[in-house]
Design an enzyme around this catalytic site. Structure first.
Site, PDB file in Angstrom:
ATOM      1  N   THR A  15      45.169  81.660  59.896  1.00  0.00           N
ATOM      2  CA  THR A  15      44.125  80.684  60.372  1.00  0.00           C
ATOM      3  C   THR A  15      43.272  81.035  61.518  1.00  0.00           C
ATOM      4  O   THR A  15      43.461  81.851  62.088  1.00  0.00           O
ATOM      5  CB  THR A  15      44.807  79.179  60.744  1.00  0.00           C
ATOM      6  OG1 THR A  15      45.449  79.581  62.019  1.00  0.00           O
ATOM      7  CG2 THR A  15      45.810  78.747  59.937  1.00  0.00           C
ATOM      8  N   ASP A  16      41.944  80.333  61.265  1.00  0.00           N
ATOM      9  CA  ASP A  16      41.083  80.456  62.400  1.00  0.00           C
ATOM     10  C   ASP A  16      41.358  79.815  63.703  1.00  0.00           C
ATOM     11  O   ASP A  16      42.293  78.962  63.753  1.00  0.00           O
ATOM     12  CB  ASP A  16      39.547  80.424  61.819  1.00  0.00           C
ATOM     13  CG  ASP A  16      39.288  79.093  61.410  1.00  0.00           C
ATOM     14  OD1 ASP A  16      40.136  78.101  61.692  1.00  0.00           O
ATOM     15  OD2 ASP A  16      38.411  78.761  60.487  1.00  0.00           O
ATOM     16  N   GLN A  17      40.315  79.773  64.595  1.00  0.00           N
ATOM     17  CA  GLN A  17      40.281  78.765  65.742  1.00  0.00           C
ATOM     18  C   GLN A  17      40.443  77.351  65.610  1.00  0.00           C
ATOM     19  O   GLN A  17      41.147  76.704  66.305  1.00  0.00           O
ATOM     20  CB  GLN A  17      39.424  79.216  66.624  1.00  0.00           C
ATOM     21  CG  GLN A  17      39.453  80.496  67.419  1.00  0.00           C
ATOM     22  CD  GLN A  17      38.450  80.863  68.273  1.00  0.00           C
ATOM     23  OE1 GLN A  17      37.151  80.356  68.155  1.00  0.00           O
ATOM     24  NE2 GLN A  17      38.662  81.833  69.509  1.00  0.00           N
TER      25      GLN A  17
END
Length: 136
Positions: A15-17
């Protein structure tokens, strides 16, 4: 038409931030779906490679509708809409969340390739025999 489903849980490292599945990982989910779709036919990529045939990706298209989120259980539906003719095969992928919402869809085109001869080849008979019953 041949269709298969497999499930993948979105891992934190994918996942990203914002907690969304990073866009580049969708292609890996498509690949997992393809491998499991072939396995469900009673055949594997490994067996294909041991027979001297590789399947490189030559095209990838994808559309994003909703994000897949960290810890979501994603259903990857893999569909072969037409019995391949010649050396290419199209895998249609659809990703759904646990609520059944369509998150993403794509088409991955691969070719059957003989690495020794460095040329495209027709679909191997063993794979064709496994797929034909779904296209009668």
């Amino acid at each position: 038409m041949y269709a298969s489903t497999t499930q993948i849980r979105v891992r934190y490292g994918e996942t990203d931030q914002m907690g969304y599945l990073y866009y580049g990982y969708y292609a890996l989910y498509y690949e997992s779906g393809r491998a499991e779709a072939i396995r469900a036919l009673g055949f594997t990529y490994k067996e294909l490679e041991l027979s001297g045939i590789m399947m490189p990706v030559v095209a990838l298209q994808c559309q994003y509708f909703r994000p897949a989120l960290y810890d979501d259980l994603i259903t990857v539906k893999t569909i072969i809409k037409e019995l391949p003719k010649g050396s290419k095969i199209d895998f249609h992928s659809e990703l759904y969340n646990e609520e059944g919402q369509l998150l993403n869809k794509g088409v991955t085109t691969l070719v059957f390739y003989d690495p020794k001869a460095k040329t495209k080849v027709p679909m191997p008979d063993i794979l064709k025999e496994k797929l034909e019953p779904y296209f009668c």
